[in-house]
Design a protein around this motif. Structure first.
Motif, short mmCIF file in Angstrom:
data_model
loop_
_atom_site.label_atom_id
_atom_site.label_comp_id
_atom_site.label_asym_id
_atom_site.label_seq_id
_atom_site.Cartn_x
_atom_site.Cartn_y
_atom_site.Cartn_z
N PRO A 48 12.19 -3.09 2.30
CA PRO A 48 10.50 -3.15 1.93
C PRO A 48 9.81 -2.92 3.29
O PRO A 48 10.13 -3.55 4.31
CB PRO A 48 10.58 -4.34 1.17
N TRP A 49 8.70 -2.54 3.11
CA TRP A 49 7.68 -2.36 4.08
C TRP A 49 7.13 -3.88 4.09
O TRP A 49 6.80 -4.53 5.25
CB TRP A 49 6.49 -1.47 3.79
N GLY A 50 6.74 -4.63 2.97
CA GLY A 50 6.25 -5.75 2.79
C GLY A 50 4.73 -5.93 2.65
O GLY A 50 4.15 -4.94 3.35
N GLN A 51 4.29 -6.45 1.99
CA GLN A 51 2.76 -6.47 1.67
C GLN A 51 1.96 -6.88 2.78
O GLN A 51 0.89 -6.26 3.07
CB GLN A 51 2.51 -7.65 0.42
N GLU A 52 2.52 -7.93 3.61
CA GLU A 52 1.69 -8.17 4.93
C GLU A 52 1.46 -6.87 5.78
O GLU A 52 0.33 -6.62 6.59
CB GLU A 52 2.15 -9.23 5.53
N ALA A 53 2.66 -6.26 6.05
CA ALA A 53 2.58 -5.06 6.92
C ALA A 53 1.71 -3.83 6.27
O ALA A 53 1.00 -3.43 7.03
CB ALA A 53 4.22 -4.63 7.20
N VAL A 54 1.74 -3.75 5.16
CA VAL A 54 0.96 -2.54 4.32
C VAL A 54 -0.49 -2.80 4.59
O VAL A 54 -1.40 -2.36 4.88
CB VAL A 54 1.14 -2.39 2.98
N GLN A 55 -0.70 -4.22 4.42
CA GLN A 55 -2.20 -4.90 4.34
C GLN A 55 -2.79 -4.62 5.60
O GLN A 55 -4.08 -4.18 6.00
CB GLN A 55 -2.25 -6.17 4.04
N LYS A 56 -2.06 -4.87 6.98
CA LYS A 56 -2.49 -4.52 8.07
C LYS A 56 -2.68 -2.99 8.27
O LYS A 56 -3.77 -2.80 9.04
CB LYS A 56 -1.16 -4.92 9.27
N VAL A 57 -1.97 -2.32 8.14
CA VAL A 57 -2.47 -0.71 8.02
C VAL A 57 -3.75 -0.60 7.29
O VAL A 57 -4.86 0.36 7.45
CB VAL A 57 -1.24 0.15 7.64
N ILE A 58 -3.77 -1.23 5.93
CA ILE A 58 -5.11 -1.00 5.05
C ILE A 58 -6.40 -1.46 6.03
O ILE A 58 -7.35 -0.77 5.96
CB ILE A 58 -4.92 -1.83 3.97
N ASP A 59 -6.34 -2.67 6.58
CA ASP A 59 -6.99 -3.18 7.58
C ASP A 59 -7.84 -2.35 8.48
O ASP A 59 -8.60 -2.35 9.31
CB ASP A 59 -6.89 -4.66 7.97
N ASN A 60 -6.62 -1.44 9.10
CA ASN A 60 -6.93 -0.67 10.03
C ASN A 60 -7.63 0.58 9.79
O ASN A 60 -7.88 1.63 10.56
CB ASN A 60 -5.44 -0.19 10.80
N GLY A 61 -7.94 0.92 8.36
CA GLY A 61 -8.82 1.95 7.91
C GLY A 61 -8.15 2.97 6.98
O GLY A 61 -8.67 3.64 6.40
N ILE A 62 -6.54 2.92 7.03
CA ILE A 62 -5.86 3.84 6.14
C ILE A 62 -5.94 3.60 4.90
O ILE A 62 -5.44 2.44 4.49
CB ILE A 62 -4.71 4.16 6.69
N SER A 63 -6.38 4.60 3.81
CA SER A 63 -6.57 4.14 2.56
C SER A 63 -5.09 4.13 1.60
O SER A 63 -5.10 5.02 0.67
CB SER A 63 -7.63 5.22 1.96
N ILE A 64 -4.44 3.55 2.06
CA ILE A 64 -3.09 3.47 1.15
C ILE A 64 -3.35 1.97 0.37
O ILE A 64 -4.03 1.30 0.61
CB ILE A 64 -1.73 3.40 1.89
N LYS A 65 -2.52 1.79 -0.53
CA LYS A 65 -2.45 0.70 -1.52
C LYS A 65 -1.17 0.00 -1.40
O LYS A 65 -0.01 0.68 -1.52
CB LYS A 65 -2.94 0.87 -2.69
#
Length: 333
Positions: free
Chosen positions: A227-244
């Protein structure tokens, strides 16, 4: 003289009758759709939308055409500004982020496109045949295979999670091979893990594995999912990339013995603000009304549902005409 007078009266009456017919009833608005390469889900579902418009709509007629890919679509729309008035394109939120930021493969910043409708939600993660590799930390010093360098979902976004989300830039050896080649490399044992994934309907929880994922599952070997993990995905989202964030349910893919925290990128039909509101409204209303019809054209059409069409998008990122159609259908407040 009498004959000429009668002819004139008939002509005037005919003109009056024609002028009384609403423009939408006289001729449907023609909207172009540029999709993706022949045989891809983008191409087939775009063609399906064209056929559905011809069968069921009296107000809009969609004409779809093949293109080399979704990056090409953005460049074409930028070079031929007049296309924006009556042209939609297949796109993703990830590519839209790259265009608006002017990040490779784009050399300048483009304006943001606006949603007409999702047609797929793509999701990927890493998998391995090694039972000792179950987390991000287990991949340190190992080799993984991703897609080709320009592929947003299969390469660019996973690398963002590895580098920013996991904070492991330079600690994992990344090979950018292509989706099919990545699977083959894992089968050959030349890499420790490879990118896999597929497409989801987050409303029903239905998941459809991609072809190379099916190939790996069918190898007879036990597949382990990382898994990528929710925390890791959220860091990328916070960096501006529009994934969910997305949770793939246990059992969606062989070897997935528990829910797996990954991400999704919306694969969508979009238009620029230059498209008039009524045209965007008519196209979106057609998609909402005929969403069940897409499953007749492609397996990925089975993942389309009314609730998924605008899933993951903020109201301000939806074309005003499309937003009106969603609000009328009760799909967006």
């Amino acid at each position: 003289m009498k004959f000429k007078y009668v002819t004139m009266i008939a002509a005037v009456c005919s003109w009056s009758l024609l002028s009384a017919v609403p423009a939408s009833a006289a001729e449907a608005t023609k909207v172009n759709l540029i999709t993706g390469p022949f045989g891809t889900g983008s191409y087939v579902l775009g063609n399906a939308l064209e056929q559905l418009s011809k069968k069921y709509s009296k107000t809009v007629e969609i004409s779809s055409s093949e293109t080399p890919g979704l990056v090409f679509n953005a460049r074409k729309m930028d070079k031929e500004a007049d296309l924006k008035k009556l042209t939609m394109m297949s796109f993703t939120t990830g590519i839209n982020y790259l265009t608006t930021e002017g990040i490779k493969p784009f050399k300048k910043k483009y304006p943001s496109a606006k949603l007409i409708s999702n047609y797929n939600l793509g999701s990927v993660w890493l998998a391995t045949f090694d039972p000792e590799i179950r987390t991000a930390q287990d991949l340190i010093g190992k080799t993984i295979a991703l897609g080709r360098p320009p592929q947003i979902l299969w390469t660019v976004e996973p690398e963002q999670i590895i580098n920013t989300g996991w904070g492991l830039k330079g600690k994992i050896n990344v090979e950018r091979l292509g989706t099919k080649q990545a699977a083959q490399a894992l089968l050959d044992g030349s890499v420790d893990a490879a990118i896999i994934g597929g497409y989801a309907d987050p409303i029903s929880g239905t998941f459809s594995p991609s072809p190379q994922t099916v190939e790996l599952v069918g190898s007879g070997k036990t597949l382990y999912h990382i898994p990528w993990g929710q925390e890791a995905v959220q860091k990328v989202i916070d960096n501006g990339i529009s994934i969910k964030t997305l949770t793939v349910p246990a059992g969606a893919v062989a070897g997935m013995d528990k829910p797996t925290e990954v991400f999704f990128d919306a694969i969508a039909w979009v238009a620029y603000p230059e498209m008039d509101e009524q045209s965007a409204y008519e196209v979106t209303k057609l998609i909402i009304d005929q969403v069940e019809g897409f499953k007749e054209y492609h397996a990925l059409g089975k993942l389309m549902s009314k609730g998924s069409l605008a899933h993951g998008w903020k109201a301000e990122d939806i074309h005003p005409g499309a937003l009106r159609a969603y609000q009328e259908a009760g799909l967006i407040p």
